[in-house]
Design a protein around this motif. Structure first.
Motif, PDB file in Angstrom:
ATOM      1  N   GLY A  22       8.887  33.821   1.552  1.00 41.22           N
ATOM      2  CA  GLY A  22       8.552  34.688   0.426  1.00 41.22           C
ATOM      3  C   GLY A  22       9.722  35.165  -0.396  1.00 41.22           C
ATOM      4  O   GLY A  22      10.639  34.410  -0.738  1.00 41.22           O
ATOM      5  N   ILE A  23       9.716  36.458  -0.720  1.00 41.58           N
ATOM      6  CA  ILE A  23      10.740  37.043  -1.571  1.00 41.58           C
ATOM      7  C   ILE A  23      12.109  36.966  -0.909  1.00 41.58           C
ATOM      8  O   ILE A  23      13.119  36.682  -1.564  1.00 41.58           O
ATOM      9  N   GLY A  24      12.176  37.212   0.398  1.00 39.04           N
ATOM     10  CA  GLY A  24      13.453  37.136   1.099  1.00 39.04           C
ATOM     11  C   GLY A  24      14.069  35.759   1.016  1.00 39.04           C
ATOM     12  O   GLY A  24      15.278  35.612   0.798  1.00 39.04           O
ATOM     13  N   ARG A  25      13.256  34.733   1.194  1.00 41.00           N
ATOM     14  CA  ARG A  25      13.752  33.356   1.087  1.00 41.00           C
ATOM     15  C   ARG A  25      14.223  33.066  -0.332  1.00 41.00           C
ATOM     16  O   ARG A  25      15.293  32.467  -0.532  1.00 41.00           O
ATOM     17  N   ALA A  26      13.454  33.494  -1.326  1.00 42.06           N
ATOM     18  CA  ALA A  26      13.840  33.271  -2.722  1.00 42.06           C
ATOM     19  C   ALA A  26      15.152  33.963  -3.045  1.00 42.06           C
ATOM     20  O   ALA A  26      15.999  33.427  -3.772  1.00 42.06           O
ATOM     21  N   LEU A  52      17.742  28.201   5.250  1.00 46.28           N
ATOM     22  CA  LEU A  52      19.137  27.784   5.154  1.00 46.28           C
ATOM     23  C   LEU A  52      19.263  26.399   4.519  1.00 46.28           C
ATOM     24  O   LEU A  52      20.185  26.154   3.717  1.00 46.28           O
ATOM     25  N   GLN A  53      18.353  25.511   4.854  1.00 41.11           N
ATOM     26  CA  GLN A  53      18.398  24.154   4.306  1.00 41.11           C
ATOM     27  C   GLN A  53      18.188  24.127   2.797  1.00 41.11           C
ATOM     28  O   GLN A  53      18.616  23.185   2.122  1.00 41.11           O
ATOM     29  N   GLN A  54      17.540  25.144   2.261  1.00 41.18           N
ATOM     30  CA  GLN A  54      17.257  25.198   0.818  1.00 41.18           C
ATOM     31  C   GLN A  54      18.330  25.938   0.027  1.00 41.18           C
ATOM     32  O   GLN A  54      18.269  25.979  -1.202  1.00 41.18           O
ATOM     33  N   MET A  55      19.323  26.478   0.722  1.00 44.51           N
ATOM     34  CA  MET A  55      20.368  27.245   0.063  1.00 44.51           C
ATOM     35  C   MET A  55      21.499  26.345  -0.417  1.00 44.51           C
ATOM     36  O   MET A  55      21.688  25.243   0.096  1.00 44.51           O
ATOM     37  N   THR A 193       3.120  34.899  -2.354  1.00 39.98           N
ATOM     38  CA  THR A 193       3.804  34.754  -1.076  1.00 39.98           C
ATOM     39  C   THR A 193       2.779  34.600   0.039  1.00 39.98           C
ATOM     40  O   THR A 193       1.576  34.758  -0.172  1.00 39.98           O
ATOM     41  N   GLU A 194       3.283  34.348   1.224  1.00 43.48           N
ATOM     42  CA  GLU A 194       2.401  34.238   2.384  1.00 43.48           C
ATOM     43  C   GLU A 194       1.656  35.543   2.634  1.00 43.48           C
ATOM     44  O   GLU A 194       0.491  35.549   3.049  1.00 43.48           O
ATOM     45  N   MET A 195       2.319  36.677   2.375  1.00 38.71           N
ATOM     46  CA  MET A 195       1.686  37.980   2.573  1.00 38.71           C
ATOM     47  C   MET A 195       0.485  38.151   1.657  1.00 38.71           C
ATOM     48  O   MET A 195      -0.569  38.655   2.063  1.00 38.71           O
ATOM     49  N   VAL A 196       0.638  37.725   0.397  1.00 41.57           N
ATOM     50  CA  VAL A 196      -0.476  37.828  -0.553  1.00 41.57           C
ATOM     51  C   VAL A 196      -1.607  36.889  -0.166  1.00 41.57           C
ATOM     52  O   VAL A 196      -2.787  37.224  -0.322  1.00 41.57           O
ATOM     53  N   GLN A 197      -1.266  35.744   0.378  1.00 43.56           N
ATOM     54  CA  GLN A 197      -2.319  34.828   0.827  1.00 43.56           C
ATOM     55  C   GLN A 197      -3.125  35.447   1.968  1.00 43.56           C
ATOM     56  O   GLN A 197      -4.344  35.277   2.038  1.00 43.56           O
ATOM     57  N   GLU A 223      10.686  33.988  -7.086  1.00 39.23           N
ATOM     58  CA  GLU A 223      11.926  33.874  -7.872  1.00 39.23           C
ATOM     59  C   GLU A 223      12.031  34.978  -8.927  1.00 39.23           C
ATOM     60  O   GLU A 223      13.138  35.392  -9.289  1.00 39.23           O
ATOM     61  N   ASP A 224      10.885  35.455  -9.432  1.00 37.34           N
ATOM     62  CA  ASP A 224      10.915  36.535 -10.421  1.00 37.34           C
ATOM     63  C   ASP A 224      11.500  37.800  -9.823  1.00 37.34           C
ATOM     64  O   ASP A 224      12.253  38.532 -10.485  1.00 37.34           O
ATOM     65  N   VAL A 225      11.166  38.078  -8.584  1.00 35.86           N
ATOM     66  CA  VAL A 225      11.700  39.257  -7.903  1.00 35.86           C
ATOM     67  C   VAL A 225      13.163  39.029  -7.515  1.00 35.86           C
ATOM     68  O   VAL A 225      14.003  39.920  -7.645  1.00 35.86           O
ATOM     69  N   ALA A 226      13.482  37.828  -7.076  1.00 28.53           N
ATOM     70  CA  ALA A 226      14.855  37.504  -6.695  1.00 28.53           C
ATOM     71  C   ALA A 226      15.805  37.695  -7.877  1.00 28.53           C
ATOM     72  O   ALA A 226      16.947  38.151  -7.699  1.00 28.53           O
ATOM     73  N   ASN A 227      15.366  37.361  -9.079  1.00 29.25           N
ATOM     74  CA  ASN A 227      16.204  37.544 -10.263  1.00 29.25           C
ATOM     75  C   ASN A 227      16.565  39.018 -10.453  1.00 29.25           C
ATOM     76  O   ASN A 227      17.711  39.357 -10.780  1.00 29.25           O
TER      77      ASN A 227
END
Length: 254
Positions: A22-26, A52-55, A193-197, A223-227
């Motif tokens: 979710g937001i933490g990952r983004a 980590l693999q996506q960073m 996110t998964e939480m919203v689902q 990503e909107d929150v991550a920005n």
């Protein structure tokens, strides 16, 4: 002429809690793209490995720890700092949300929600403020929720915990001024996110559609929150303190 970009985080080490999804990952992905050295935290090692693999870039690491262990959090952060190095900031995304009406309220529900969503924020801040270099500005960003600013049926206790997080932001922002630490908060509305689902699965289709219709710009993306988080961590926000920034696609104006 070399242009200075105040959004670049290449000289900063940042801890992100709740980075498994979710937001933490983004946030982890974006901050790594902006050059930060990121330590990602969560309870599940395999999920953190996926993050980590996506960073981007190098120098990142994983730190598994359950934020519910608040009595141990301060010492954990001290040990983490000794192992990883000086932290310039942290983003606290870890939290829980359970939709439950007042008729199902009990002490255990209250204690768990407040403990995970609010007490953990205080405990990790206690560790972060120790042995600071006051010549370097530190930055904390708490991830709250628009639920802390409005009323939502079945979401009252969650909203209360997030409103508490906003109040904590204001109080800590004053208390930590002497340590040269800024404390700010973001309050997302409906984000995919998964939480919203999980929330969607607990509702009828009509109930969820009603919630979605209250967002004039549609559902947000992590990503909107991550920005917004990246901005509040960066030097672009070095004179911004004690702020709760709604990230809500027009929800509050509707």
């Amino acid at each position: 002429m070399v242009l200075h970009n105040p959004m670049v985080l290449s000289d900063k080490r940042i801890l992100i809690t709740g980075a498994s999804a979710g937001i933490g990952r983004a946030c982890a992905i974006l901050l790594s793209q902006l050059g930060a050295k990121v330590v990602i935290n969560g309870r599940h090692l395999e999920s953190l490995k996926d993050t980590l693999q996506q960073m981007s870039g190098g120098g990142h690491s994983i730190a598994v720890f359950d934020m519910a262990n608040t009595d141990e959090l301060c010492e954990w952060f001290k040990s983490l700092s000794q192992a990883e190095g000086y932290f310039d900031g942290f983003v606290h995304c870890a939290g829980i949300q359970v939709t439950k009406p007042i008729r199902l309220f009990d002490q255990a529900f209250f204690d768990e929600t407040m403990h995970v969503n609010l007490a953990s924020a205080m405990a990790i801040t206690k560790g972060f403020r120790l042995k600071r270099d006051r010549n370097k500005q530190g930055a904390i960003v708490f991830v709250a929720s628009i639920a802390g600013l409005i009323g939502q049926t079945g979401n009252t206790l969650y909203g209360a915990s997030k409103a508490g997080l906003m109040s904590l932001t204001r109080g800590l922002s004053m208390e930590l001024l002497r340590d040269n630490i800024r404390v700010n908060c973001v309050a997302p509305a409906l984000v995919d996110t998964e939480m919203v689902q999980r929330t969607k699965n607990s509702m009828t289709e009509a109930q969820f559609q009603h919630m979605l219709d209250q967002h004039p710009m549609g559902m947000g993306q992590p990503e909107d929150v991550a920005n917004a988080v990246a901005f509040l961590l960066s030097d672009a926000a070095k004179w911004i303190n004690a702020v709760t920034l709604p990230v809500e696609g027009g929800y509050l104006a509707n």
